[in-house]
Design a protein around this motif. Structure first.
Motif, PDB file in Angstrom:
ATOM      1  N   THR A 158     -17.136  -5.022   5.853  1.00 57.94           N
ATOM      2  CA  THR A 158     -18.282  -5.621   5.168  1.00 57.94           C
ATOM      3  C   THR A 158     -17.878  -6.138   3.783  1.00 57.94           C
ATOM      4  O   THR A 158     -18.727  -6.385   2.938  1.00 57.94           O
ATOM      5  N   SER A 208     -12.090   0.125  -2.001  1.00 61.63           N
ATOM      6  CA  SER A 208     -12.750   0.541  -0.756  1.00 61.63           C
ATOM      7  C   SER A 208     -14.260   0.513  -0.989  1.00 61.63           C
ATOM      8  O   SER A 208     -14.731   0.432  -2.136  1.00 61.63           O
ATOM      9  N   ARG A 232     -12.000   6.169  -3.289  1.00 61.07           N
ATOM     10  CA  ARG A 232     -12.701   7.304  -3.894  1.00 61.07           C
ATOM     11  C   ARG A 232     -11.727   8.214  -4.660  1.00 61.07           C
ATOM     12  O   ARG A 232     -12.098   8.861  -5.623  1.00 61.07           O
TER      13      ARG A 232
HETATM   14  P1  FAD Z   1     -12.580   8.574   1.306  1.00 65.86           P
HETATM   15  O1  FAD Z   1     -12.679   8.396   2.769  1.00 65.86           O
HETATM   16  O2  FAD Z   1     -13.411   9.642   0.679  1.00 65.86           O
HETATM   17  O3  FAD Z   1     -11.050   8.834   0.977  1.00 65.86           O
HETATM   18  C1  FAD Z   1     -10.563   9.139  -0.288  1.00 65.86           C
HETATM   19  C2  FAD Z   1      -9.081   9.441  -0.143  1.00 65.86           C
HETATM   20  O4  FAD Z   1      -8.525   9.615  -1.417  1.00 65.86           O
HETATM   21  C3  FAD Z   1      -8.777  10.690   0.658  1.00 65.86           C
HETATM   22  O5  FAD Z   1      -7.873  10.389   1.700  1.00 65.86           O
HETATM   23  C4  FAD Z   1      -8.142  11.630  -0.355  1.00 65.86           C
HETATM   24  O6  FAD Z   1      -7.111  12.433   0.204  1.00 65.86           O
HETATM   25  C5  FAD Z   1      -7.568  10.661  -1.348  1.00 65.86           C
HETATM   26  N1  FAD Z   1      -7.440  11.174  -2.705  1.00 65.86           N
HETATM   27  C6  FAD Z   1      -8.351  11.901  -3.418  1.00 65.86           C
HETATM   28  N2  FAD Z   1      -7.904  12.107  -4.662  1.00 65.86           N
HETATM   29  C7  FAD Z   1      -6.688  11.527  -4.751  1.00 65.86           C
HETATM   30  C8  FAD Z   1      -5.723  11.411  -5.783  1.00 65.86           C
HETATM   31  N3  FAD Z   1      -5.940  11.904  -7.002  1.00 65.86           N
HETATM   32  N4  FAD Z   1      -4.565  10.725  -5.521  1.00 65.86           N
HETATM   33  C9  FAD Z   1      -4.339  10.211  -4.291  1.00 65.86           C
HETATM   34  N5  FAD Z   1      -5.218  10.296  -3.269  1.00 65.86           N
HETATM   35  C10 FAD Z   1      -6.375  10.939  -3.495  1.00 65.86           C
HETATM   36  N6  FAD Z   1     -15.211   0.874   3.879  1.00 65.86           N
HETATM   37  C11 FAD Z   1     -14.416  -0.018   3.254  1.00 65.86           C
HETATM   38  O7  FAD Z   1     -13.467   0.343   2.531  1.00 65.86           O
HETATM   39  N7  FAD Z   1     -14.667  -1.368   3.399  1.00 65.86           N
HETATM   40  C12 FAD Z   1     -15.673  -1.855   4.157  1.00 65.86           C
HETATM   41  O8  FAD Z   1     -15.858  -3.065   4.213  1.00 65.86           O
HETATM   42  C13 FAD Z   1     -16.497  -0.918   4.835  1.00 65.86           C
HETATM   43  N8  FAD Z   1     -17.500  -1.339   5.636  1.00 65.86           N
HETATM   44  C14 FAD Z   1     -18.236  -0.420   6.313  1.00 65.86           C
HETATM   45  C15 FAD Z   1     -19.207  -0.841   7.232  1.00 65.86           C
HETATM   46  C16 FAD Z   1     -19.938   0.080   7.950  1.00 65.86           C
HETATM   47  C17 FAD Z   1     -20.958  -0.433   8.924  1.00 65.86           C
HETATM   48  C18 FAD Z   1     -19.726   1.454   7.755  1.00 65.86           C
HETATM   49  C19 FAD Z   1     -20.492   2.455   8.539  1.00 65.86           C
HETATM   50  C20 FAD Z   1     -18.780   1.899   6.862  1.00 65.86           C
HETATM   51  C21 FAD Z   1     -18.024   0.978   6.127  1.00 65.86           C
HETATM   52  N9  FAD Z   1     -17.059   1.390   5.217  1.00 65.86           N
HETATM   53  C22 FAD Z   1     -16.254   0.466   4.633  1.00 65.86           C
HETATM   54  C23 FAD Z   1     -16.936   2.807   4.798  1.00 65.86           C
HETATM   55  C24 FAD Z   1     -15.805   3.561   5.475  1.00 65.86           C
HETATM   56  O9  FAD Z   1     -16.254   4.113   6.677  1.00 65.86           O
HETATM   57  C25 FAD Z   1     -15.304   4.688   4.563  1.00 65.86           C
HETATM   58  O10 FAD Z   1     -16.389   5.522   4.240  1.00 65.86           O
HETATM   59  C26 FAD Z   1     -14.658   4.201   3.270  1.00 65.86           C
HETATM   60  O11 FAD Z   1     -13.669   3.233   3.561  1.00 65.86           O
HETATM   61  C27 FAD Z   1     -14.028   5.379   2.549  1.00 65.86           C
HETATM   62  O12 FAD Z   1     -13.506   4.965   1.331  1.00 65.86           O
HETATM   63  P2  FAD Z   1     -12.293   5.768   0.691  1.00 65.86           P
HETATM   64  O13 FAD Z   1     -11.141   5.749   1.624  1.00 65.86           O
HETATM   65  O14 FAD Z   1     -12.102   5.241  -0.681  1.00 65.86           O
HETATM   66  O15 FAD Z   1     -12.901   7.243   0.519  1.00 65.86           O
END
Ligand code: FAD
Length: 315
Positions: free
Chosen positions: A248, A230, A207
């Motif tokens: 997943t 992600s 994200r």
């Molecule tokens: P976020 O958790 O929102 O993290 C974003 C990060 O980016 C934060 O740490 C922030 O500090 C950082 N950031 C923001 N801007 C910048 C920048 N400019 N430079 C550097 N860093 C920055 N997730 C998966 O990934 N894969 C799966 O297969 C998966 N399966 C799932 C299955 C189930 C049943 C459930 C309930 C959830 C699943 N999820 C899965 C979702 C998981 O729980 C998280 O919601 C997801 O991984 C979050 O993605 P993220 O880290 O990209 O986003």
């Protein structure tokens, strides 16, 4: 020494790296024999490649009876080959298709099955990461011929001279195994990058990219890496689901995994935590991903990645 069957992973005769990794691991259990499901015309070229990694025999199951069907004919043919060769074990690269073949084979020959191993030791003890990566389990098949699917990048391929003797294996495929037929298939558009689950280096974005994957892709290209994402990035429509790493999505185990703008949720970890070296770029120093990393960079990925790409490209 007993034979160990290794199912060759290939794309139209082009042998993929996980095959060499499995041949290397198979040598810990016995004498590797490779199994080629494909065109007999390609068999000698394939045998040349796999004998360099210790394959003494190459069983060729011609594709006339196999092509155009789903997995059932392969499982049937392997069952017959196991009955003939009486191997010490059967190893398959962990692909979606092979895991189904392995499951069907296990039922047919009444043997135990271990999927997604990341190591296979002498004596057949395997290592797996289970329950979304919360536990590392060492397990061994205790019934029948062990069937083990192994994740890509679980071993460094090591060359060893084998005889590579080609042997045609005439399997009898039942009508029941042909009830599911492929009516159309569409090749995925090539990105020109390595396949995600096989790549030695994976660069992923989350994200934190804000939907701009350009820095991720350019950094990946400077390293010859695959691109991952992600679920947050996939759910936002920034990347297709085929790129998703995690519970997943796909499970990867590269030499190097670089997580950018990914917080490190347990479901994401489940798909990448067996990577050999993990690096994260995140602007929040408290992000949970930093608990897991070998190297962490606190900062904005949109500043850091272009600089890193520039430095790497200069070399
Ligand atoms: P976020 O958790 O929102 O993290 C974003 C990060 O980016 C934060 O740490 C922030 O500090 C950082 N950031 C923001 N801007 C910048 C920048 N400019 N430079 C550097 N860093 C920055 N997730 C998966 O990934 N894969 C799966 O297969 C998966 N399966 C799932 C299955 C189930 C049943 C459930 C309930 C959830 C699943 N999820 C899965 C979702 C998981 O729980 C998280 O919601 C997801 O991984 C979050 O993605 P993220 O880290 O990209 O986003």
């Amino acid at each position: 020494m007993s034979e160990v069957l290794v199912v060759i992973d290939h794309a139209d005769g082009e042998v993929k790296k996980p095959t060499y990794e499995l041949l290397t691991l198979a040598r810990r259990l016995g004498e590797p024999s490779a199994v080629f499901f494909g065109s007999p015309d390609q068999a000698s070229a394939v045998a040349e490649k796999v004998k360099a990694y210790g394959a003494e025999k190459v069983y060729v199951v011609g594709d006339a009876e196999i092509r155009g069907y789903l997995v059932a004919p392969k499982a049937e043919a392997l069952g017959q080959l196991v009955a003939q060769a009486q191997p010490a074990a059967v190893l398959l690269p962990s692909t979606f298709e092979n895991k189904e073949v392995a499951g069907r084979l296990a039922i047919k020959i009444e043997s135990g099955l271990i999927t997604d191993a990341v190591d296979v030791e002498e004596g057949g003890v395997t290592t797996q990461s289970v329950f979304a990566g919360n536990y590392t389990v060492r397990a061994k098949v205790t019934r029948g011929t062990p069937i083990i699917t192994v994740k890509p990048n679980s071993a460094a391929p090591e060359q060893a001279a084998g005889a590579g003797a080609v042997e045609a294996f005439a399997a009898t495929i039942s009508e029941a195994a042909k009830t599911a037929q492929v009516v159309a298939s569409q090749p995925r558009q090539s990105t020109g990058r390595p396949e995600l689950t096989e790549a030695a280096i994976v660069v992923s974005g989350g994200r934190g990219t804000g939907g701009n994957f350009e820095p991720i892709e350019q950094f990946a290209d400077s390293l010859g890496a695959a691109v991952g994402a992600s679920r947050a990035a996939v759910d936002s429509g920034w990347m297709p689901h085929a790129f998703q790493v995690g519970q997943t999505g796909k499970t990867v185990s590269p030499q190097l995994y670089v997580a950018n703008g990914i917080s490190g949720a347990i479901q994401h970890r489940a798909g990448m935590q067996t990577s050999k070296t993990i690096v994260a770029v995140n602007k929040d120093e408290e992000a949970p991903i930093f608990e897991l990393v070998d190297f962490g960079v606190v900062g904005d990925l949109h500043t850091i990645l272009p600089k890193a790409t520039e430095e790497i490209t200069k070399r």
